[in-house]
Scaffold this active site. Structure first.
Site, PDB file in Angstrom:
ATOM      1  N   ARG A  15       4.532  39.220  40.051  1.00 17.23           N
ATOM      2  CA  ARG A  15       4.075  40.361  40.855  1.00 17.23           C
ATOM      3  C   ARG A  15       4.662  40.303  42.277  1.00 17.23           C
ATOM      4  NH1 ARG A  15       1.796  41.689  45.576  1.00 17.23           N
ATOM      5  NH2 ARG A  15       0.448  39.876  45.431  1.00 17.23           N
ATOM      6  N   ASP A  16       4.249  39.312  43.041  1.00 18.61           N
ATOM      7  CA  ASP A  16       4.628  39.285  44.460  1.00 18.61           C
ATOM      8  C   ASP A  16       6.130  39.056  44.629  1.00 18.61           C
ATOM      9  OD1 ASP A  16       4.137  39.505  47.110  1.00 18.61           O
ATOM     10  OD2 ASP A  16       2.991  37.654  47.330  1.00 18.61           O
ATOM     11  N   HIS A 207      -2.694  31.774  50.003  1.00 19.05           N
ATOM     12  CA  HIS A 207      -1.456  32.440  49.594  1.00 19.05           C
ATOM     13  C   HIS A 207      -0.531  32.476  50.813  1.00 19.05           C
ATOM     14  CE1 HIS A 207       0.477  36.014  47.396  1.00 19.05           C
ATOM     15  NE2 HIS A 207       0.960  36.154  48.616  1.00 19.05           N
ATOM     16  N   HIS A 209       3.347  32.760  52.634  1.00 13.34           N
ATOM     17  CA  HIS A 209       4.761  33.142  52.567  1.00 13.34           C
ATOM     18  C   HIS A 209       5.546  32.216  53.489  1.00 13.34           C
ATOM     19  CE1 HIS A 209       4.964  36.948  50.209  1.00 13.34           C
ATOM     20  NE2 HIS A 209       3.648  36.803  50.326  1.00 13.34           N
ATOM     21  N   CYS A 240       8.211  40.824  51.673  1.00 15.23           N
ATOM     22  CA  CYS A 240       7.159  41.827  51.867  1.00 15.23           C
ATOM     23  C   CYS A 240       7.787  43.027  52.555  1.00 15.23           C
ATOM     24  CB  CYS A 240       6.010  41.265  52.708  1.00 15.23           C
ATOM     25  SG  CYS A 240       4.769  42.512  53.069  1.00 15.23           S
ATOM     26  N   ASN A 249       7.184  33.922  48.674  1.00 14.70           N
ATOM     27  CA  ASN A 249       6.054  32.987  48.647  1.00 14.70           C
ATOM     28  C   ASN A 249       6.561  31.565  48.753  1.00 14.70           C
ATOM     29  OD1 ASN A 249       5.226  35.292  46.436  1.00 14.70           O
ATOM     30  ND2 ASN A 249       3.570  34.677  47.770  1.00 14.70           N
TER      31      ASN A 249
END
Ligand code: ZN
Length: 303
Positions: A15-16, A207, A209, A240, A249
């Site tokens: 996803r990310d 979470h 980055h 992002c 990430n």
């Protein structure tokens, strides 16, 4: 130094990571990737999101991915949603865990949505009611609780107000997402210690980055504060779209490698994790920033 005996690493790359890639993977590639991730020992996988396909075209096929996936017993497959429409899609395709997200940045939220972050969370009630009616678990995420490009540092009291809004909705799994990559280890340690003590009923997921290279250092700081759940992305995939210069990430294999070397159990097969990262690099057709991917494992040096 205090460290936990075991941690859970949630793979969020599908996803990310992939939502920020130019190349859009096919449904078959995504399914194959997620099945490999489960096979490597991951117990939590963020499969995709149910955002509007125009907003995030890379995630437009999440429904098909869920339908085609051979789910492994004991693995949690979750998806990010924006509103109740996301819950409807989750119900329709057999996704049994959804994650909501709000920005911790008051100024950003007021300028964009004309409401405070806690007002945004209160509006999630429609989604949580619908999810519960269909036995779908709900978790909450707070992005940029450590700092945002608009507000710089976020006061702890403001973060606590958002946490309480989630708790009011009955959400007790909350992730703190440093989407802007501005967190520093002392701040992570302080905020995690404080929130853990003030809200013992909450399960925290951190979470990070790697935008300013602080991802792993921040994980160590959070571990020292007793946090044991972390998101990571194979190869460090991602970025992002809203944050200037954003990197992906924290790198899954680098975190697993560090844990192995530090005697912290992850339940993940690192060699399989490295294979996945190499394969994903070929799929997206560019080099990924993972360190262990390039340098190999410490233990390789003895061979
Ligand atoms: Zn993220």
């Amino acid at each position: 130094m205090y460290k936990p005996d075991r941690v859970v690493i949630c793979e969020v790359g599908p996803r990310d990571g992939l939502q920020n890639e130019e190349k859009v993977l096919t449904v078959e590639e995504k399914i194959s990737l997620i099945e490999k991730v489960a096979d490597a020992g991951f117990k939590v996988i963020e499969v995709g999101s149910f955002m509007h396909p125009r907003a995030v075209p890379q995630m437009a096929t999440t429904d098909e991915v869920f339908r085609g996936l051979r789910k492994k017993e004991g693995v949690e497959y979750r998806a990010l949603i924006g509103n109740a429409r996301g819950v409807e899609r989750a119900v329709a395709c057999g996704c049994d865990k959804v994650k909501l997200n709000v920005s911790a940045c008051r100024e950003h939220n007021l300028a964009n949505l004309n409401m405070t972050p806690e007002e945004s969370v209160a509006r999630f009630k429609e989604s949580t009611d619908l999810a519960r009616a269909h036995q779908i678990a709900v978790s909450g995420s707070i992005s940029m609780p450590f700092g945002s490009p608009w507000q710089y540092r976020i006061p702890v009291e403001e973060v606590k107000t958002i946490v309480e809004a989630y708790i009011d909705l009955g959400i007790t799994e909350i992730s703190l997402s440093d989407a802007s990559g501005m967190a520093m280890p002392d701040q992570v340690y302080d905020l995690c210690s404080r929130l853990k003590a003030d809200y013992p009923e909450v399960k925290w997921i951190l979470h990070f980055h790697n935008t300013r290279g602080m991802g792993i250092a921040n994980i160590v700081a959070a571990m020292a504060a007793g946090i044991t759940w972390f998101d990571a992305s194979f190869g460090g995939l991602g970025g992002c779209p809203f944050v200037p210069g954003a990197a992906g990430n924290v790198v899954t294999e680098d975190v697993v490698h560090m844990c192995e070397e530090m005697g912290i159990e992850t339940g993940i097969n690192l060699d399989k994790g490295l294979e996945i990262a190499r394969w994903v690099g070929r799929l997206v057709a560019h080099e990924l920033p993972g360190f262990v991917l390039k340098a190999g494992k410490n233990s390789d040096l003895l061979k």
